[in-house]
Design a protein around this motif. Structure first.
Motif, PDB file in Angstrom:
ATOM      1  N   PRO A 198       0.832  -1.212   0.000  1.00  0.00           N
ATOM      2  CA  PRO A 198       0.000   0.000   0.000  1.00  0.00           C
ATOM      3  C   PRO A 198       0.860   1.253   0.000  1.00  0.00           C
ATOM      4  N   PRO A 199       0.553   2.238  -0.838  1.00  0.00           N
ATOM      5  CA  PRO A 199       1.345   3.471  -0.854  1.00  0.00           C
ATOM      6  C   PRO A 199       1.100   4.303   0.398  1.00  0.00           C
ATOM      7  N   SER A 200       2.055   5.169   0.700  1.00  0.00           N
ATOM      8  CA  SER A 200       1.944   6.040   1.862  1.00  0.00           C
ATOM      9  C   SER A 200       1.281   7.352   1.489  1.00  0.00           C
ATOM     10  N   GLU A 201       0.485   7.871   2.415  1.00  0.00           N
ATOM     11  CA  GLU A 201      -0.096   9.206   2.247  1.00  0.00           C
ATOM     12  C   GLU A 201       0.542  10.205   3.207  1.00  0.00           C
ATOM     13  N   GLU A 202       1.558   9.778   3.945  1.00  0.00           N
ATOM     14  CA  GLU A 202       2.222  10.666   4.896  1.00  0.00           C
ATOM     15  C   GLU A 202       3.120  11.655   4.173  1.00  0.00           C
ATOM     16  N   ARG A 203       3.271  12.831   4.772  1.00  0.00           N
ATOM     17  CA  ARG A 203       4.188  13.857   4.259  1.00  0.00           C
ATOM     18  C   ARG A 203       5.210  14.135   5.348  1.00  0.00           C
ATOM     19  N   LEU A 204       6.236  13.301   5.375  1.00  0.00           N
ATOM     20  CA  LEU A 204       7.296  13.420   6.373  1.00  0.00           C
ATOM     21  C   LEU A 204       8.533  14.056   5.739  1.00  0.00           C
ATOM     22  N   TRP A 205       9.348  14.710   6.574  1.00  0.00           N
ATOM     23  CA  TRP A 205      10.590  15.277   6.066  1.00  0.00           C
ATOM     24  C   TRP A 205      11.500  14.163   5.555  1.00  0.00           C
ATOM     25  N   LEU A 206      12.151  14.401   4.429  1.00  0.00           N
ATOM     26  CA  LEU A 206      13.085  13.452   3.833  1.00  0.00           C
ATOM     27  C   LEU A 206      14.378  14.162   3.454  1.00  0.00           C
ATOM     28  N   HIS A 207      15.483  13.444   3.606  1.00  0.00           N
ATOM     29  CA  HIS A 207      16.735  13.895   2.997  1.00  0.00           C
ATOM     30  C   HIS A 207      16.648  13.713   1.494  1.00  0.00           C
ATOM     31  N   GLY A 208      16.232  12.543   1.058  1.00  0.00           N
ATOM     32  CA  GLY A 208      15.952  12.292  -0.347  1.00  0.00           C
ATOM     33  C   GLY A 208      17.074  11.652  -1.135  1.00  0.00           C
ATOM     34  N   ASP A 209      18.309  11.642  -0.615  1.00  0.00           N
ATOM     35  CA  ASP A 209      19.430  11.144  -1.416  1.00  0.00           C
ATOM     36  C   ASP A 209      20.527  10.598  -0.508  1.00  0.00           C
ATOM     37  N   LEU A 210      20.169   9.639   0.335  1.00  0.00           N
ATOM     38  CA  LEU A 210      21.079   9.161   1.377  1.00  0.00           C
ATOM     39  C   LEU A 210      22.001   8.052   0.868  1.00  0.00           C
ATOM     40  N   HIS A 211      22.626   8.268  -0.270  1.00  0.00           N
ATOM     41  CA  HIS A 211      23.612   7.299  -0.717  1.00  0.00           C
ATOM     42  C   HIS A 211      24.949   7.570  -0.020  1.00  0.00           C
ATOM     43  N   ALA A 212      25.913   6.690  -0.276  1.00  0.00           N
ATOM     44  CA  ALA A 212      27.121   6.671   0.552  1.00  0.00           C
ATOM     45  C   ALA A 212      28.045   7.864   0.340  1.00  0.00           C
ATOM     46  N   ARG A 213      27.920   8.603  -0.765  1.00  0.00           N
ATOM     47  CA  ARG A 213      28.738   9.805  -0.930  1.00  0.00           C
ATOM     48  C   ARG A 213      28.206  10.959  -0.097  1.00  0.00           C
ATOM     49  N   ASN A 214      26.970  10.845   0.366  1.00  0.00           N
ATOM     50  CA  ASN A 214      26.335  11.938   1.092  1.00  0.00           C
ATOM     51  C   ASN A 214      26.302  11.718   2.604  1.00  0.00           C
ATOM     52  N   VAL A 215      26.991  10.695   3.067  1.00  0.00           N
ATOM     53  CA  VAL A 215      27.088  10.419   4.497  1.00  0.00           C
ATOM     54  C   VAL A 215      28.564  10.200   4.824  1.00  0.00           C
ATOM     55  N   LEU A 216      29.042  10.868   5.871  1.00  0.00           N
ATOM     56  CA  LEU A 216      30.452  10.799   6.244  1.00  0.00           C
ATOM     57  C   LEU A 216      30.638   9.923   7.480  1.00  0.00           C
ATOM     58  N   THR A 217      31.812   9.302   7.541  1.00  0.00           N
ATOM     59  CA  THR A 217      32.180   8.526   8.720  1.00  0.00           C
ATOM     60  C   THR A 217      33.544   8.982   9.222  1.00  0.00           C
ATOM     61  N   ASP A 218      33.787   8.702  10.480  1.00  0.00           N
ATOM     62  CA  ASP A 218      35.074   9.010  11.105  1.00  0.00           C
ATOM     63  C   ASP A 218      35.365   7.898  12.104  1.00  0.00           C
ATOM     64  N   GLY A 219      36.426   7.154  11.874  1.00  0.00           N
ATOM     65  CA  GLY A 219      36.758   6.062  12.774  1.00  0.00           C
ATOM     66  C   GLY A 219      35.705   4.981  12.829  1.00  0.00           C
ATOM     67  N   GLY A 220      35.030   4.739  11.709  1.00  0.00           N
ATOM     68  CA  GLY A 220      34.008   3.707  11.649  1.00  0.00           C
ATOM     69  C   GLY A 220      32.649   4.133  12.165  1.00  0.00           C
ATOM     70  N   CYS A 221      32.526   5.387  12.589  1.00  0.00           N
ATOM     71  CA  CYS A 221      31.256   5.907  13.117  1.00  0.00           C
ATOM     72  C   CYS A 221      30.689   6.955  12.164  1.00  0.00           C
ATOM     73  N   PHE A 222      29.375   7.000  12.029  1.00  0.00           N
ATOM     74  CA  PHE A 222      28.764   8.062  11.253  1.00  0.00           C
ATOM     75  C   PHE A 222      29.111   9.413  11.880  1.00  0.00           C
ATOM     76  N   SER A 223      29.535  10.365  11.044  1.00  0.00           N
ATOM     77  CA  SER A 223      29.955  11.654  11.578  1.00  0.00           C
ATOM     78  C   SER A 223      29.172  12.830  11.029  1.00  0.00           C
ATOM     79  N   ALA A 224      28.507  12.693   9.875  1.00  0.00           N
ATOM     80  CA  ALA A 224      27.737  13.802   9.307  1.00  0.00           C
ATOM     81  C   ALA A 224      26.894  13.294   8.149  1.00  0.00           C
ATOM     82  N   VAL A 225      25.824  14.038   7.870  1.00  0.00           N
ATOM     83  CA  VAL A 225      24.976  13.786   6.698  1.00  0.00           C
ATOM     84  C   VAL A 225      24.967  15.065   5.878  1.00  0.00           C
ATOM     85  N   ILE A 226      25.432  14.975   4.649  1.00  0.00           N
ATOM     86  CA  ILE A 226      25.637  16.156   3.819  1.00  0.00           C
ATOM     87  C   ILE A 226      24.723  16.130   2.588  1.00  0.00           C
ATOM     88  N   ASP A 227      24.840  17.157   1.750  1.00  0.00           N
ATOM     89  CA  ASP A 227      24.134  17.272   0.471  1.00  0.00           C
ATOM     90  C   ASP A 227      22.628  17.079   0.629  1.00  0.00           C
TER      91      ASP A 227
END
Length: 300
Positions: free
Chosen positions: A187-216
Motif C-alpha cells: 500500500p502506498p503512503s499518504e504521509e508527508r514526512l521530512w526526507l533527505h531524499g538522497d542518502l547514498h554513501a557519498r552523502n554520508v560521512l564517517t570518522d573512525g568507523g562511526c557516522f559523523s555527518a549527513v551532507i548534500d
C-alpha cells in the motif's frame, strides 16, 4: 538527458577566479582565506575555504533551486538531528557573471561512507537519525517529483533499468526482482514526512568507523519515508547492522517493502549511470543490490 546517461555536464564553469570574485564582492572578510577545489559533484562544485569552511555552488540550472531549499530549511531541521549537517552559515547571491545562489557551509570532517564504510555497530545510529528526521513536514516543504512519491510513478524508469542491467550484468537477481514487485504491491503512503531524499554513501560521512555527518541536502522534500529508509542498504555493509537499524526504526511491513523498492531504484540508477562514466557510482549501485539480495534471501 535520457534516464540512463552518465554524469551531466557543467553548464557553468565555476573556476577559482570566479569564486574569488564572488567572495570579494559579497563576503570580503573571507576572500583572503586559502581556496582549493574540493569536489565536482553531480549538481554542485565544492571548494574548501580555509580550514573550517566549504563553498557549495550549483554547476547547472537544475540544481539552483535545490541550494535555495537547503538555505531555507536546513537551519530549521539541524537542531533536532542527532548527527551534524551542513546548515549554511552564509548565503551567496548571483554576481560576477554567475547566475545562481550559493552557500558558505561549515566543513564537516569525515570520509564518504563508500570509501570508509561504517562499522558493524552503526545500525542503531542510522535508525535513530532516520527516526529524528522523519517528522511531519509543513505544506510548504519543497516539492520533489523524484523522491518520496509513490513507486508506481517510478515504475517505467526502474523497470527499464532493471531490464538493461539484467542483460549486461549479474546484479539483477531474482531476489532483487522479488523485492521490486513486493514494493509495488505494498500500500502506498499518504504521509508527508521530512526526507533527505538522497542518502547514498557519498552523502554520508564517517570518522573512525562511526557516522559523523549527513551532507548534500539538495533533494530535501516531504513524502514517503521509505525513500530514506532505503539508506539501510545504501550505507550498511553488514547484515547485522541492517537488522539493528530496522529494530530501532520499526517500520511497518508496507514501509519496509517500499524501502526495499527504493533501494532497487537507487541501486539501479547508480549502477547504470556509473557504468557509463563513474566507476565509483557503479560500485555503490552494485553494493546496494547485493545487500538487498542477501537480505531478501535471508528473509530480512
Amino acid at each position: 538527458m535520457t534516464d540512463h546517461q552518465g554524469t551531466p555536464p557543467a553548464e557553468i564553469e565555476v573556476s577559482e577566479e570566479l569564486v574569488r570574485a564572488l567572495l570579494e564582492a559579497q563576503h570580503p572578510d573571507l576572500a583572503d582565506l586559502p581556496l582549493t577545489l574540493f569536489e565536482n559533484g553531480w549538481d554542485n562544485v565544492m571548494y574548501r575555504l580555509g580550514r573550517k569552511l566549504l563553498l557549495r555552488l550549483p554547476r547547472r540550472a537544475l540544481a539552483a533551486p535545490l541550494v535555495h531549499h537547503e538555505q531555507e530549511w536546513l537551519p530549521q531541521l539541524a537542531p533536532g538531528l542527532p548527527l551534524p549537517v551542513p546548515a549554511p552559515l552564509r548565503i551567496g547571491l548571483p554576481g560576477a557573471g554567475y547566475p545562481w545562489r550559493w552557500s558558505v557551509l561549515p566543513f564537516l570532517p569525515g570520509r564518504p561512507a563508500d570509501w570508509a564504510p561504517p562499522g558493524p555497530d552503526e545500525g542503531p545510529v542510522l535508525g535513530e537519525f532516520l527516526l529524528a528526521l522523519h517528522r511531519p513536514a509543513p505544506a510548504e516543504a519543497p516539492p520533489n517529483e523524484f523522491r518520496g512519491v509513490p513507486l508506481a510513478e517510478r515504475r517505467a524508469i526502474v523497470e527499464a533499468r532493471l531490464a538493461r542491467l539484467k542483460e549486461g550484468t549479474e546484479a539483477v537477481t531474482g531476489a532483487v526482482e522479488d523485492a521490486w514487485r513486493a514494493a509495488l504491491a505494498a500500500p502506498p503512503s499518504e504521509e508527508r514526512l521530512w526526507l533527505h531524499g538522497d542518502l547514498h554513501a557519498r552523502n554520508v560521512l564517517t570518522d573512525g568507523g562511526c557516522f559523523s555527518a549527513v551532507i548534500d541536502w539538495g533533494d530535501i522534500t516531504s513524502g514517503d519515508a521509505a525513500t530514506d529508509l532505503a539508506a539501510i542498504w545504501m550505507l550498511l555493509p553488514e547484515a547485522k547492522a541492517r537488522a539493528e537499524a530496522l529494530e530501532v526504526y520499526e517500520p511497518s511491513a508496507a514501509r519496509l517493502a517500499r524501502a526495499k523498492g527504493w533501494a532497487v531504484s537507487f541501486g539501479t540508477v547508480l549502477l547504470e549511470t556509473g557504468l557509463t562514466d563513474n566507476p565509483r557510482h557503479a560500485d555503490m549501485g552494485a553494493a546496494i543490490l547485493a545487500r538487498l539480495h542477501q537480505d531478501v534471501e535471508a528473509g530480512l
